[in-house]
Design a protein around this motif. Structure first.
Motif, PDB file in Angstrom:
ATOM      1  N   VAL A  47      66.359  11.415  38.153  1.00 22.66           N
ATOM      2  CA  VAL A  47      67.344  11.223  36.724  1.00 22.66           C
ATOM      3  C   VAL A  47      68.693  12.023  37.158  1.00 22.66           C
ATOM      4  N   GLU A  51      72.690  12.390  38.213  1.00 27.78           N
ATOM      5  CA  GLU A  51      74.121  12.719  37.847  1.00 27.78           C
ATOM      6  C   GLU A  51      74.756  13.330  38.223  1.00 27.78           C
ATOM      7  N   PRO A  81      76.149  18.901  24.370  1.00 28.90           N
ATOM      8  CA  PRO A  81      74.655  18.347  24.814  1.00 28.90           C
ATOM      9  C   PRO A  81      73.864  16.803  24.363  1.00 28.90           C
ATOM     10  N   VAL A  91      66.131   7.841  30.723  1.00 28.98           N
ATOM     11  CA  VAL A  91      65.312   8.969  30.224  1.00 28.98           C
ATOM     12  C   VAL A  91      64.466   8.175  29.386  1.00 28.98           C
ATOM     13  N   ALA A 127      65.260  19.856  21.680  1.00 30.70           N
ATOM     14  CA  ALA A 127      64.614  19.122  22.612  1.00 30.70           C
ATOM     15  C   ALA A 127      64.548  18.170  21.231  1.00 30.70           C
TER      16      ALA A 127
END
Ligand code: HEM
Length: 147
Positions: A47, A51, A81, A91, A127
């Motif tokens: 992932v 990027e 974010p 994701v 998170a």
């Protein structure tokens, strides 16, 4: 009276962590250790590789700013974010458990318990809000449901 009730209902503002060990140099080293682990993870590594091409230093400096803002409350980070994660279509929600597992292991190895607890609590809270932004959908009511 009313304001006393209001004050109790308000979430407590997070205080800067003040600990002799924890400064920007310490946080920068912790961030770098964490991303070594993330980059070698079978699920998360690709992932990030998709990027971040070439030089990782700008990302590591940005993440050091971010964690300095979160822990020391020094305003070093001014990014966003949520959009940075919403665009990561590969994701999955459960990937956050893997991310948090590496994060917890990194801070527990490097920090005394009272410091590790602050890092982990704040990571878990952020998170949770990223997951809400990325995955929360209001389902339409199912056919035949009461009401
Ligand atoms: C499965 C979990 C996660 C994945 C796969 C992931 C992946 C990424 C990727 C690929 C980037 C973009 C890198 C770049 O282009 O510079 C990024 C940026 C970022 N991530 Fe995550 N991330 C995850 C969880 C988290 C969590 C839990 C936090 C905070 C506690 C976080 C904080 C950030 C921040 C602050 C940025 C920089 C955003 C900006 O200002 O551009 N990430 N993440």
């Amino acid at each position: 009276m009313i304001s006393a009730v209001y004050d109790r209902a308000r979430p407590q503002a997070e205080m800067p962590l003040s600990h002799p060990l924890v400064d920007r140099v310490f946080i920068g080293a912790l961030v770098r250790d964490f991303y070594v682990r993330v980059r070698s993870d079978a699920r998360l590594g690709p992932v990030f590789a998709a990027e971040i091409h070439g030089d990782w230093e700008p990302h590591l400096e940005k993440m050091t700013d971010f964690w300095c803002s979160v822990i020391l409350k020094n305003g070093a980070y001014s990014g966003r974010p949520v959009p940075a994660h919403i665009k990561l279509k590969q994701v999955r929600e459960e990937d956050f458990d893997v991310w948090l597992g590496h994060f917890r292991k990194t801070v527990e190895e490097r920090c005394p318990p009272e410091v590790a607890e602050v890092f982990v609590d704040r990571a878990e809270r952020i998170a949770r809000s990223l997951k809400v932004a990325m995955f929360f959908r209001l389902e339409p009511p199912t056919a035949g449901a009461a009401g």
